[in-house]
Design a protein around this motif. Sequence first.
Motif, PDB file in Angstrom:
ATOM      1  N   TYR A  32       0.878  -1.161   0.000  1.00 28.93           N
ATOM      2  CA  TYR A  32       0.000   0.000   0.000  1.00 28.93           C
ATOM      3  C   TYR A  32       0.916   1.211   0.000  1.00 28.93           C
ATOM      4  O   TYR A  32       1.585   1.482   0.988  1.00 28.93           O
ATOM      5  N   PHE A  34       2.155   5.265  -1.086  1.00 36.90           N
ATOM      6  CA  PHE A  34       1.694   6.646  -1.057  1.00 36.90           C
ATOM      7  C   PHE A  34       2.806   7.586  -1.502  1.00 36.90           C
ATOM      8  O   PHE A  34       3.992   7.295  -1.322  1.00 36.90           O
ATOM      9  N   TYR A  36       3.603  11.791  -0.844  1.00 36.07           N
ATOM     10  CA  TYR A  36       3.264  13.038  -0.179  1.00 36.07           C
ATOM     11  C   TYR A  36       4.225  14.122  -0.643  1.00 36.07           C
ATOM     12  O   TYR A  36       5.368  13.838  -1.010  1.00 36.07           O
ATOM     13  N   PHE A  46      -1.048  14.953   0.985  1.00 32.72           N
ATOM     14  CA  PHE A  46      -1.256  13.723   0.226  1.00 32.72           C
ATOM     15  C   PHE A  46      -1.333  14.027  -1.265  1.00 32.72           C
ATOM     16  O   PHE A  46      -2.011  14.966  -1.685  1.00 32.72           O
ATOM     17  N   LYS A  49      -2.227   7.527  -3.937  1.00 33.43           N
ATOM     18  CA  LYS A  49      -1.949   6.247  -3.295  1.00 33.43           C
ATOM     19  C   LYS A  49      -2.277   5.113  -4.247  1.00 33.43           C
ATOM     20  O   LYS A  49      -3.122   5.241  -5.131  1.00 33.43           O
ATOM     21  N   ILE A  51      -3.479   1.175  -3.889  1.00 32.75           N
ATOM     22  CA  ILE A  51      -3.945   0.098  -3.008  1.00 32.75           C
ATOM     23  C   ILE A  51      -4.068  -1.192  -3.817  1.00 32.75           C
ATOM     24  O   ILE A  51      -3.532  -2.223  -3.448  1.00 32.75           O
ATOM     25  N   PHE A  90       7.952  12.767  -0.602  1.00 34.88           N
ATOM     26  CA  PHE A  90       8.149  11.569   0.196  1.00 34.88           C
ATOM     27  C   PHE A  90       7.313  10.422  -0.365  1.00 34.88           C
ATOM     28  O   PHE A  90       6.122  10.566  -0.609  1.00 34.88           O
ATOM     29  N   LEU A 104       2.283   4.813   8.418  1.00 34.27           N
ATOM     30  CA  LEU A 104       3.127   4.966   7.246  1.00 34.27           C
ATOM     31  C   LEU A 104       4.601   4.929   7.611  1.00 34.27           C
ATOM     32  O   LEU A 104       5.020   5.528   8.592  1.00 34.27           O
ATOM     33  N   PHE A 106       8.074   6.113   5.981  1.00 28.70           N
ATOM     34  CA  PHE A 106       8.467   7.065   4.951  1.00 28.70           C
ATOM     35  C   PHE A 106       9.888   6.831   4.465  1.00 28.70           C
ATOM     36  O   PHE A 106      10.764   6.381   5.214  1.00 28.70           O
TER      37      PHE A 106
ATOM     38  N   TYR B  35       5.271  12.135  14.383  1.00 25.36           N
ATOM     39  CA  TYR B  35       6.489  11.878  13.623  1.00 25.36           C
ATOM     40  C   TYR B  35       7.491  12.992  13.911  1.00 25.36           C
ATOM     41  O   TYR B  35       7.115  14.124  14.188  1.00 25.36           O
ATOM     42  N   HIS B  41      16.836  11.486   7.285  1.00 25.06           N
ATOM     43  CA  HIS B  41      16.040  10.387   7.857  1.00 25.06           C
ATOM     44  C   HIS B  41      14.586  10.418   7.411  1.00 25.06           C
ATOM     45  O   HIS B  41      13.841   9.471   7.667  1.00 25.06           O
ATOM     46  N   GLY B  42      14.163  11.480   6.786  1.00 23.93           N
ATOM     47  CA  GLY B  42      12.763  11.596   6.445  1.00 23.93           C
ATOM     48  C   GLY B  42      11.930  11.736   7.703  1.00 23.93           C
ATOM     49  O   GLY B  42      12.332  12.396   8.664  1.00 23.93           O
ATOM     50  N   LEU B  43      10.794  11.099   7.726  1.00 21.37           N
ATOM     51  CA  LEU B  43       9.925  11.126   8.896  1.00 21.37           C
ATOM     52  C   LEU B  43      10.011   9.787   9.612  1.00 21.37           C
ATOM     53  O   LEU B  43       9.895   8.741   8.988  1.00 21.37           O
ATOM     54  N   TYR B 100      -6.729   1.412   3.636  1.00 26.85           N
ATOM     55  CA  TYR B 100      -5.513   2.106   4.008  1.00 26.85           C
ATOM     56  C   TYR B 100      -5.671   3.575   3.629  1.00 26.85           C
ATOM     57  O   TYR B 100      -5.390   3.974   2.514  1.00 26.85           O
ATOM     58  N   LYS B 102      -5.296   7.772   3.854  1.00 27.78           N
ATOM     59  CA  LYS B 102      -4.204   8.726   3.907  1.00 27.78           C
ATOM     60  C   LYS B 102      -4.161   9.389   5.267  1.00 27.78           C
ATOM     61  O   LYS B 102      -5.140   9.393   6.022  1.00 27.78           O
ATOM     62  N   LEU B 103      -2.996   9.936   5.585  1.00 25.83           N
ATOM     63  CA  LEU B 103      -2.826  10.712   6.803  1.00 25.83           C
ATOM     64  C   LEU B 103      -2.996  12.200   6.500  1.00 25.83           C
ATOM     65  O   LEU B 103      -2.621  12.668   5.433  1.00 25.83           O
TER      66      LEU B 103
END
Lengths: 116, 114
Positions: A32, A34, A36, A46, A49, A51, A90, A104, A106, B35, B41-43, B100, B102-103
């Motif tokens: 899954y 994504f 960003y 966002f 994505k 899926i 990302f 998530l 990253f 986060y 390192h990113g997040l 799943y 999104k954030l």
Amino acid sequence: AQSVAQPEDQVNVAEGNPLTVKCTYSVSGNPYLFWYVQYPNRGLQFLLKYITGDNLVKGSYGFEAEFNKSQTSFHLKKPSALVSDSALYFCAVGDPIMEYGNKLVFGAGTILRVKS
Amino acid sequence: DAGITQSPRYKITETGRQVTLMCHQTWSHSYMFWYRQDLGHGLRLIYYSAAADITDKGEVPDGYVVSRSKTENFPLTLESATRSQTSVYFCASSERTGGYEKLFFGSGTQLSVL
């Protein structure tokens, strides 16, 4: 454990040219995935994505991403770059938590610079 | 339409002090996350919560404490700040669904520990 890699720290492209930001992933089970984007002094937003279904996913601001299972890749693309696309991008993979949750993981991020 | 808000936006503190970063969301999302973002390192996930009173450690939890007594709030506390905790901290939330989702991210808190 799930992980993603973004092999390029920075991508430079001229305005009007196509752009690609690369991402490869490692997962156990179905991926899954994504993308960003982060503009300066802002939180992440966002873009799109994957899926399941069509390997070409379309997202916000004219971006799309191509899922390739055999190469374990999920590259972000845009046919014609704009200066305003310059930002930090990302890639992320979903890591399931509990029954319906998802956290998530990253990648380190790729800076995209579009020059006029 | 407030969404998810973090406070303060910027914070400077000294080594050894306790610091609390606030996160508030107006959507009643079940899941919330903290986060930290560091160059190279990113997040990285510090802590997450699946619902009120349910929290769990992420990738880098040492030196941090969280609580979630109400669905809408998810404060992050640095018990005794260290210079290595200088970072940008992002709070995020997502819905509880069968897929799943999104954030949604806040604008971040830039923390400097001197």
